[in-house]
Design an enzyme around this catalytic site. Structure first.
Site, PDB file in Angstrom:
ATOM      1  N   SER A 165       0.875  -1.164   0.000  1.00 27.85           N
ATOM      2  CA  SER A 165       0.000   0.000   0.000  1.00 27.85           C
ATOM      3  C   SER A 165       0.915   1.218   0.000  1.00 27.85           C
ATOM      4  O   SER A 165       1.781   1.346   0.863  1.00 27.85           O
ATOM      5  CB  SER A 165      -0.901  -0.006   1.235  1.00 27.85           C
ATOM      6  N   GLU A 166       0.738   2.091  -0.984  1.00 26.40           N
ATOM      7  CA  GLU A 166       1.774   3.099  -1.250  1.00 26.40           C
ATOM      8  C   GLU A 166       1.857   4.193  -0.182  1.00 26.40           C
ATOM      9  O   GLU A 166       2.778   5.008  -0.209  1.00 26.40           O
ATOM     10  CB  GLU A 166       1.626   3.691  -2.650  1.00 26.40           C
TER      11      GLU A 166
END
Lengths: 218, 232, 218, 232
Positions: free
Chosen positions: C45-46
């Site tokens: 998840s960035e």
């Protein structure tokens, strides 16, 4: 005339409360011994430590805890450890307020040579080129003349350079000297018992002498 | 979670080939991958280009690889304390490229962050600048330096888990995290290997995505280069 | 014809053991539900997490633990947390093997538009431009036609671009399509009950049909 | 050790001037400096340029500063979920510069690492590239992006010590560490402030050298933007 500890003691007066300071190998390392009580400074070691403490007690040394000179050291309350990229990142971003290092030659426009002597085995520049290229305040601790009796404060460096136009101040066994922005060594203080004439004789670069030159207070 | 565990150092380095470029973590003898260096000695792979801040001492660390003539080229910032190194360099058996320490670290980081180049102030106006593109930003001159391109990175951590997450101890961290990010294949040796889930996710220094192989090393000597102590 | 879950289910077959995968908002998020047992993947998840787990149980949600869609989530055994620069660093260094995201339009040379509609309020590109500029393998999950019945697979995108020449594969309710390196949509699979003619009719860009087109296996 | 503690949020932000550029950590409403935002509301400083990944929601986070018309320009990657933001933007009261999220993070990091520019692949061939210098390295095109130059960075951490060392919790880390490095003056608010020496030096996320002022905040609301749960 000062000995090594005297040079370190005089440089310690340049260290102000709240500074982050990087000390090079040799005389600069000794500066830590002379920082007065009440002056809170944090020593940065460029292998990745803020808050370098004293040497460990015999038997308590930790191979995983060394300084940039590869000496066993300790941490202090409030120390932090980080990787080499962040270490030089904080140096480049000028978060380190003061860098004190040795030199073989300094020129009157602030160039410094301290990593290589042609014909001798090269050991490498380590972090020196990064430090001199980035630090906003660089003080050089060195002997005024080399072992052959030649001045190390020159019009131009003769040895391969470490960095250009970067040295702000020089403390030697003879004197405290500022390197002026537009070039020239301005004599600020004489070591105890040293005359202006002796300093002039030991300085090959342009020495600027204005007014009375006070003796150092140590 | 993906399992990155391999049996031992020999397995971890088994596909390193003659002539390849490898990064080795550590500063001086602190935080060096002792077990993988021993495995490279056993494998006798040659013509290596080694990117490492230092070159070990005569009888420890990368110095051992030099003794066996396995290194073609050293890329380092400081290579003192090594007589065999000096001999090979003067005789032309060994190539050496000296790079400012911060530039060395940042070129590793650049590789790990997908940055093709970075601008470094270190070495401007010196022989390090020769042949390099320079550029002035806000009145300050910089050298354009390329991201490293290494086949393998070999790092040493204190603790690791089976997913490849790493935690370093004290100043043995040094170049290890940036090299771990930079290798096309990254090999990690750790003193303590634990199952995934035992390390706090907030306290990981190198996320497992960067680590391709991990094993628990043994018999760490952790030699001290400059023992400095005070008396009580 | 597939529903959203069907699209997600088909894309899940593209996820191979050992992959690090970034899932965009919308249909891509659903892909996580269909990854078979025995296939070990790590979701990135960035905003700074590797090893994204399922939603927390009611009452166990943690405001400090969210995904890039700002949803409350959990970690897994082996998760790691890092800052935004490292997160996009690992994306740019292509350590993330597969990115799955939605799109408003894809062109036959792999351009993608998914962040802005002229005349409508712009929300921003978030991490989408970074992901499409860096990922080595990008799969788009989207409807084949928009609400107005117009094809979203075009000769050229009409909307502002998010990235150029980057989409490798498209999965829609009608088909699985590869975007060829030299341009063109190559039809790989038909959705159950969908004919090649229907896919052709819904595709404005150059559709390449070679041999028998198999029906998807879900 | 140098003591960085100040009394409270109002003291910490007291010299932020009208028209200055401030960075605010956080992603969405996660990890935002709630106490300093409240203090900025009380101080009513205006014409701010805010660099922050998001712009809050109507009644929380940076959205509160927008409500009071304190923000002249937002530099963000995503500004949805905010009706007042939309109104001010459409009426021309507010300027906005949208930057890809990774570029935003890297431009912070560049400032913290003394890198004048970085090359980013994000936005090549899009309207983000307009007016920017581009360059091809190894066949891939990049945009040259400048390091940010912010007067203040305001970050939120979980734990901090009196020397300014910070530890973040979970994904509330996000932009906080890179912004902490990037401010000319960095202000940190923490949930738990401890004396120097209580934090493990190996576990510090932001070394105290980057932090100029620190205080223990209070009454953290930590609003959740998208509560998603499953049933047992």
């Amino acid at each position: 005339m000062l000995d090594k500890n005297g040079i370190a003691k005089r440089i310690a007066k340049e260290v102000k409360d709240g500074m982050y300071v990087n000390l090079g190998i040799g005389i600069p390392t000794l500066v830590a011994n002379y920082i007065p009580d009440g002056i809170n400074v944090v020593l940065q070691s460029e292998n990745g430590l803020l808050g370098m403490g004293p040497f460990p007690f015999e038997g308590e040394e930790d191979a995983d805890l060394i300084n940039a000179g590869k000496q066993t050291i300790t941490t202090l309350a409030g120390s932090s450890i980080f990787d080499s990229a962040m270490s030089f990142g904080m140096i480049r971003a000028q978060k380190v307020d003061l860098t004190i290092l040795g030199a073989m030659e300094v020129s009157e426009n602030g160039d410094i040579a301290n990593w290589k002597i042609p014909g001798k085995m090269v050991k490498g520049m380590g972090g020196a080129m990064d430090l001199v290229a980035s630090a906003q305040n660089i003080i050089v601790a060195m002997q005024h003349v080399n072992k052959a009796g030649e001045s190390k404060l020159l019009p131009n460096c003769t040895l391969p350079l470490t960095g250009v136009h970067c040295v702000k101040k020089i403390v030697t066994e003879l004197a405290v000297i500022a390197v002026l922005e537009n070039g020239g060594f301005q004599l600020l203080e004489r070591a105890p018992g040293v005359s202006v004439a002796e300093i002039q004789a030991a300085t090959a670069g342009k020495l600027i002498i204005e007014g009375d030159i006070p003796e150092m207070q140590l | 979670m993906i399992n990155k565990v391999v049996k031992d150092a020999d397995t971890a380095i088994k596909d390193i080939q003659n002539g390849q470029t490898i990064m080795l973590g550590g500063f001086g003898l602190c935080g060096i991958p002792e077990n993988c260096i021993q495995a490279l000695l056993r494998k006798k792979v040659i013509d290596l280009t080694c990117i490492s801040n230092n070159a070990g001492v005569d009888d420890f660390g990368i110095g051992l690889l030099l003794q066996q003539r396995q290194v073609k080229k050293m890329i380092s910032s400081y290579v003192g304390e090594n007589a065999e190194f000096e001999r090979q360099l003067l005789s032309g058996e060994l190539e050496v490229e000296l790079i400012p320490q911060g530039t060395l670290a940042t070129r590793c980081m650049a590789a790990g962050y997908g940055m093709p180049v970075i601008y470094s102030p270190a070495g401007v106006g010196t022989e390090v600048a020769i042949g390099k593109e320079t550029r002035v930003f806000k009145g300050k001159e910089y050298l354009m330096e390329y991201a490293f391109d290494a086949d393998f990175a070999i790092v040493k951590a204190w603790k690791g888990d089976t997913a490849g997450n790493l935690i370093y101890k004290s100043t043995a961290r040094n170049f290890n995290p940036v090299m771990a990010m930079a290798g096309k294949i990254t090999i990690a040796e750790v003193e303590i290997l634990v199952p995934a889930g035992e390390l706090d996710p907030d306290q990981i220094h190198t996320p497992g995505i960067y680590v391709h192989r991990i094993f628990q090393g043994n018999n760490y000597e952790k030699r001290i280069e400059q023992k400095t102590v005070r008396t009580k």
